[in-house]
Write an enzyme that holds these catalytic residues in place. Structure first.
Site, short mmCIF file in Angstrom:
data_model
loop_
_atom_site.label_atom_id
_atom_site.label_comp_id
_atom_site.label_asym_id
_atom_site.label_seq_id
_atom_site.Cartn_x
_atom_site.Cartn_y
_atom_site.Cartn_z
N LYS A 27 0.73 -1.09 0.13
CA LYS A 27 0.03 0.05 -0.06
C LYS A 27 0.96 1.21 0.07
CE LYS A 27 -2.62 -0.72 3.60
NZ LYS A 27 -1.96 -1.94 4.20
N ARG A 102 -8.94 0.75 10.12
CA ARG A 102 -8.68 -0.78 10.34
C ARG A 102 -9.42 -1.45 11.23
NH1 ARG A 102 -2.55 0.39 9.51
NH2 ARG A 102 -1.56 -1.49 9.54
N ARG A 136 11.24 -6.14 3.80
CA ARG A 136 11.06 -4.87 3.98
C ARG A 136 12.08 -4.04 4.90
NH1 ARG A 136 5.10 -2.28 4.45
NH2 ARG A 136 5.32 -2.99 6.56
N ARG A 169 11.81 -2.28 10.55
CA ARG A 169 10.88 -2.07 11.61
C ARG A 169 10.78 -3.18 12.58
NH1 ARG A 169 5.50 -0.15 8.30
NH2 ARG A 169 4.47 -1.24 9.85
N ARG A 180 0.25 -9.27 13.33
CA ARG A 180 -0.31 -8.21 12.38
C ARG A 180 -1.27 -8.96 11.53
NH1 ARG A 180 4.56 -5.40 9.97
NH2 ARG A 180 3.16 -3.87 9.10
P1 AMP Z 1 1.52 0.39 9.12
O1 AMP Z 1 2.52 1.15 8.89
O2 AMP Z 1 0.36 0.72 8.46
O3 AMP Z 1 1.53 -1.23 8.78
O4 AMP Z 1 1.06 0.58 10.61
C1 AMP Z 1 2.02 0.07 11.63
C2 AMP Z 1 1.28 0.10 12.72
O5 AMP Z 1 0.75 1.08 13.32
C3 AMP Z 1 -0.14 -1.14 12.68
O6 AMP Z 1 0.38 -2.34 12.94
C4 AMP Z 1 -0.48 -0.63 14.19
O7 AMP Z 1 -0.34 -0.83 15.15
C5 AMP Z 1 -0.42 1.20 13.96
N1 AMP Z 1 -1.72 1.60 13.20
C6 AMP Z 1 -1.69 2.04 11.93
N2 AMP Z 1 -2.68 2.32 11.63
C7 AMP Z 1 -3.47 2.23 12.53
C8 AMP Z 1 -4.89 2.23 12.72
N3 AMP Z 1 -5.64 2.76 11.62
N4 AMP Z 1 -5.64 1.65 13.66
C9 AMP Z 1 -4.83 1.18 14.75
N5 AMP Z 1 -3.53 1.04 14.63
C10 AMP Z 1 -2.58 1.55 13.51
#
Ligand code: AMP
Length: 226
Positions: A27, A102, A136, A169, A180
């Site tokens: 994404k 989410r 990644r 990360r 996740r």
């Molecule tokens: P991402 O970079 O989008 O994979 O987000 C990394 C982490 O941030 C996720 O695994 C969640 O712990 C947190 N996170 C990001 N977006 C959300 C969301 N909309 N709701 C809750 N936690 C989020």
């Protein structure tokens, strides 16, 4: 409908966009491309949390406990930061949400703030997702995305774009990845039905390797401009 003339391309497009798809589907990579084509901001809640963690803000400290374990940050915190972000001037002509909503509760809260015009649901096989996540690497400073096999920085560990540190990360490590993907299936996948019912959903197959990302972007443009 929140349809607007996109002056950059001269094409009528739907501009308030949500990107759905499992962690690791790509994404962030697609969002950066789409954002460049249509001149609308990419709003990544993950990037916003990582920035807050780097700056040791109150939200950052709270979010870190959840993120490192691969769990979702509570809805009230997440909805609050998105609501504030959407008030900014650069969202006037549209925006692209990457990683939000989410949960169904987040989607319902979003519907109270703005009208969503299109939801792009990116899909790829589990094997590809796990490979993308575990390989990644990202830049600590600008968020540029790399991969140990096919998007390698010219100098090991150094970002090509800004010279920042390229790292893995914490939540891309195996235990958190497993969590996740589980969280995605249980809490986020139900959004596919939510948006399908509203007739906003477009499926975008994202199994293709990174060298063919242009083809994925072409499918996105078709979905947005039809
Ligand atoms: P991402 O970079 O989008 O994979 O987000 C990394 C982490 O941030 C996720 O695994 C969640 O712990 C947190 N996170 C990001 N977006 C959300 C969301 N909309 N709701 C809750 N936690 C989020």
């Amino acid at each position: 409908m929140n349809q607007q003339k996109n002056t950059k391309q001269g094409i009528l497009v739907k501009m308030n966009i949500v990107l759905l798809g499992s962690p690791g589907v790509g994404k962030g990579t697609y969002a950066k491309r789409i954002s460049g084509i249509y001149g609308i901001p990419q709003i990544s809640t993950g990037d916003m949390f990582r920035e807050a963690i780097k700056n040791k803000t109150e939200i950052g400290l709270k979010a870190k406990e959840y993120i490192d374990k691969g769990e979702l940050v509570p809805d009230d915190v997440t909805i609050g930061i998105v609501e504030e972000r959407l008030k900014k001037d650069d969202c006037k002509n549209g925006f692209m949400l990457d990683g939000f909503p989410r949960t169904i509760a987040q989607a319902e809260a979003l519907d109270k703030i703005v009208v969503i015009d299109k939801v792009l649901d990116f899909t790829a096989s589990e094997k590809i997702i796990i490979d993308r996540l575990s390989g990644r690497r990202i830049c600590k400073s600008c968020g540029a995305i790399y991969h140990i096999r096919n998007i390698i920085p010219k100098v090991k560990g150094v970002c090509d774009k800004c010279g920042g540190e390229v790292y893995q990360r914490n939540d891309d490590k195996p235990e958190a990845v497993k969590k996740r993907l589980d969280v995605y299936t249980k809490q986020t996948a139900p959004l596919i039905g939510y948006y399908k019912e509203k007739k906003l959903l477009a499926d975008i197959g994202a199994d293709k390797p990174i060298e063919q990302v242009d083809e994925i972007i072409a499918d996105v443009r078709k979905a947005l401009e039809e």
